[in-house]
Design an enzyme around this catalytic site. Structure first.
Site, PDB file in Angstrom:
ATOM      1  N   GLU A  79      -5.983   0.169  14.954  1.00 32.92           N
ATOM      2  CA  GLU A  79      -6.728  -0.874  14.246  1.00 32.92           C
ATOM      3  C   GLU A  79      -5.823  -2.065  13.949  1.00 32.92           C
ATOM      4  O   GLU A  79      -4.714  -1.916  13.453  1.00 32.92           O
ATOM      5  CB  GLU A  79      -7.277  -0.313  12.934  1.00 32.92           C
ATOM      6  CG  GLU A  79      -7.994  -1.346  12.076  1.00 32.92           C
ATOM      7  CD  GLU A  79      -8.166  -0.912  10.638  1.00 32.92           C
ATOM      8  OE1 GLU A  79      -8.238  -1.793   9.769  1.00 32.92           O
ATOM      9  OE2 GLU A  79      -8.216   0.315  10.382  1.00 32.92           O
ATOM     10  N   SER A 132     -10.328  -5.691  10.571  1.00 27.86           N
ATOM     11  CA  SER A 132     -11.615  -5.145  10.149  1.00 27.86           C
ATOM     12  C   SER A 132     -12.365  -6.247   9.414  1.00 27.86           C
ATOM     13  O   SER A 132     -11.759  -7.214   8.943  1.00 27.86           O
ATOM     14  CB  SER A 132     -11.433  -3.926   9.238  1.00 27.86           C
ATOM     15  OG  SER A 132     -10.832  -4.305   8.018  1.00 27.86           O
ATOM     16  N   ARG A 147       1.130  -5.270  12.415  1.00 27.41           N
ATOM     17  CA  ARG A 147       0.479  -4.607  13.544  1.00 27.41           C
ATOM     18  C   ARG A 147       0.294  -5.544  14.732  1.00 27.41           C
ATOM     19  O   ARG A 147       0.462  -5.132  15.882  1.00 27.41           O
ATOM     20  CB  ARG A 147      -0.863  -4.024  13.103  1.00 27.41           C
ATOM     21  CG  ARG A 147      -0.705  -2.855  12.150  1.00 27.41           C
ATOM     22  CD  ARG A 147      -1.977  -2.051  12.016  1.00 27.41           C
ATOM     23  NE  ARG A 147      -1.772  -0.869  11.177  1.00 27.41           N
ATOM     24  CZ  ARG A 147      -2.540   0.206  11.196  1.00 27.41           C
ATOM     25  NH1 ARG A 147      -3.572   0.255  12.019  1.00 27.41           N
ATOM     26  NH2 ARG A 147      -2.285   1.234  10.411  1.00 27.41           N
ATOM     27  N   ARG A 165       2.336   1.665  10.100  1.00 26.50           N
ATOM     28  CA  ARG A 165       1.899   2.162   8.783  1.00 26.50           C
ATOM     29  C   ARG A 165       3.065   2.024   7.803  1.00 26.50           C
ATOM     30  O   ARG A 165       3.926   2.886   7.715  1.00 26.50           O
ATOM     31  CB  ARG A 165       1.449   3.619   8.907  1.00 26.50           C
ATOM     32  CG  ARG A 165       0.571   4.092   7.758  1.00 26.50           C
ATOM     33  CD  ARG A 165       0.131   5.529   7.979  1.00 26.50           C
ATOM     34  NE  ARG A 165      -0.697   5.691   9.157  1.00 26.50           N
ATOM     35  CZ  ARG A 165      -2.019   5.523   9.187  1.00 26.50           C
ATOM     36  NH1 ARG A 165      -2.655   5.173   8.093  1.00 26.50           N
ATOM     37  NH2 ARG A 165      -2.687   5.707  10.315  1.00 26.50           N
ATOM     38  N   ARG A 176       0.841  -1.199   0.000  1.00 29.32           N
ATOM     39  CA  ARG A 176       0.000   0.000   0.000  1.00 29.32           C
ATOM     40  C   ARG A 176       0.874   1.246   0.000  1.00 29.32           C
ATOM     41  O   ARG A 176       1.867   1.321   0.726  1.00 29.32           O
ATOM     42  CB  ARG A 176      -0.927   0.007   1.228  1.00 29.32           C
ATOM     43  CG  ARG A 176      -1.921  -1.144   1.203  1.00 29.32           C
ATOM     44  CD  ARG A 176      -2.885  -1.114   2.362  1.00 29.32           C
ATOM     45  NE  ARG A 176      -3.736  -2.283   2.353  1.00 29.32           N
ATOM     46  CZ  ARG A 176      -4.618  -2.586   3.291  1.00 29.32           C
ATOM     47  NH1 ARG A 176      -4.757  -1.781   4.323  1.00 29.32           N
ATOM     48  NH2 ARG A 176      -5.358  -3.674   3.207  1.00 29.32           N
TER      49      ARG A 176
END
Length: 420
Positions: free
Chosen positions: A349, A352, A389, A277, A262
């Protein structure tokens, strides 16, 4: 994409739902073009029918020795008129389609309205915050002191937001992968590993293009038409493009491990240190194909699996009900799990899960067939483990005063040690 027939029947609702997601589109232009296209299509059908009738009549008239020159010329004129109208239709449709594919999946009516992630709501908490008799370090501080994380050399090799992991952290990642695949396999998810490079149509069909194109890495666009996936959701959904699934085999469930890429565009300065990130990470992802009437229940199942994983890993989290403005382009409803990072003193987070209804399957033309009819399946996805993460979270929650990292109980059989 949305059902165009339903849009025509209730366009005000779709416009409202689009605005609730914070997306602005030229709907007056879109509806005007829709009317133009229907009118031109009506005219084309009539012209084609007239040409076909005359074309069938000509051979019979020739057999009877009658002059057909005028009719032949009429067919030529009709052909020219049809070509002109078809060209006009195509030009309008191209503009129409550019708006059509940007209409998002409407949020369910029970999703609360909000403009951004700041208006998401905490549904409840999972587990207890850990207590320390010392000041816990941020994961990157501890890991750099232990020489298990190296972002200096990765910056030299690849630039910012990359990392090398070493020694025990590598073993932790491999243990998490094995633990998650084992767990999901027992729950009926079929393990699968697919390509990391996909064609444009795979991104389009799953709803990542054009909405999230700015987040995707492109590989030699002038030669290869290939893109690096940001999630294996793309490959798991796109593998069934243009297929009719056996309704008796639904729900069809997959779990996939893959690298993810990403760009993290627009996040300059946010979480620039550590593993939160980054441009490249690994993930274990769940995807389900269900009958439409079963997707709400399947969404809850996927979330329950995510919560079960964080409980077994002993992490304190908060369940987040995502508001309309943070829902994303192709989800109708979404939950996040945010874990507590004691070193960073904040929630982040880590998973999800989304119910995408028939939005992706309509774009990808994935249907199911029963005795009565063919219908589009519903697709759902959920993060089982986002490895960077979750490892950072484990490091912060399981650190000791002497900078060791205790291994969570469920992972000990995969690592074979008490501490890293």
């Amino acid at each position: 994409m949305i059902d165009l027939k339903k849009f025509r029947e209730n366009y005000e609702w779709y416009i409202k739902k689009t605005e609730e997601k914070g997306i602005k589109l030229d709907f007056p232009k879109f509806m005007a073009m829709d009317l133009q296209l229907k009118q031109i299509k009506f005219e084309l059908d009539n012209l084609n029918q007239e040409r076909n009738e005359i074309s069938k009549e000509i051979p019979n008239l020739k057999k009877e020795g009658k002059d057909t020159e005028n009719l032949v010329n009429k067919v030529k004129d009709l052909k020219s008129e049809i070509e002109d109208k078809q060209k006009k239709y195509n030009e309008i449709y191209n503009d129409f389609y550019e708006i059509y594919i940007r209409i998002p999946n409407p949020a369910f009516d029970d999703v609360h309205i909000g403009k951004s992630d700041e208006e998401n709501k905490v549904a409840y908490y999972v587990g207890e915050k850990p207590k320390f008799n010392f000041e816990p370090l941020a994961h990157y501080e501890l890991l750099e002191k232990r020489d298990m994380l190296d972002q200096g050399r990765s910056a030299k090799v690849s630039g910012s937001r990359f990392y090398y992991i070493k020694d025990g952290l590598v073993r932790l990642e491999l243990a998490l992968i094995s633990y998650t695949i084992d767990k999901l396999s027992k729950k009926g998810f079929r393990p699968i590993i697919g390509p990391n490079l996909v064609r444009y149509n795979s991104m389009l069909s799953t709803g990542f293009f054009p909405a999230e194109k700015n987040e995707i890495y492109t590989v030699n666009p002038d030669e290869d038409d290939l893109y690096l996936i940001g999630t294996s959701e793309v490959t798991m959904i796109a593998q069934h493009m243009d297929e009719i699934l056996d309704v008796d085999k639904l729900p069809l469930r997959y779990v996939s491990f893959s690298p993810c890429y990403r760009r993290e565009a627009g996040t300059y300065g946010k979480d620039s240190k550590g593993m939160i990130r980054v441009h490249q990470f690994e993930k274990v992802e769940m995807v389900s194909f269900t009958k439409p009437e079963d997707s709400i229940k399947e969404h809850e199942l996927i979330y329950e699996i995510e919560e079960e994983i964080v409980k077994e890993l002993g992490l304190h989290c908060q369940k987040i009900d995502i508001c309309t403005g943070d829902l994303g382009f192709h989800a109708a409803k979404k939950y996040d799990l945010e874990a507590w990072f004691p070193g960073l003193t904040t929630y982040k987070e880590i998973t999800s899960c989304s119910n995408c209804t028939d939005f992706q399957s309509r774009r990808a033309k994935i249907k199911m067939k029963d005795e009565k009819s063919k219908d589009f399946v519903h697709t759902l996805n959920g993060t089982a483990i986002a490895l960077a993460r979750i490892m950072a979270c484990i490091v912060e929650n399981y650190q000791t005063k002497d900078m060791k990292i205790e291994v969570p109980e469920v992972l000990k059989k995969y690592i074979g040690e008490e501490y890293l």
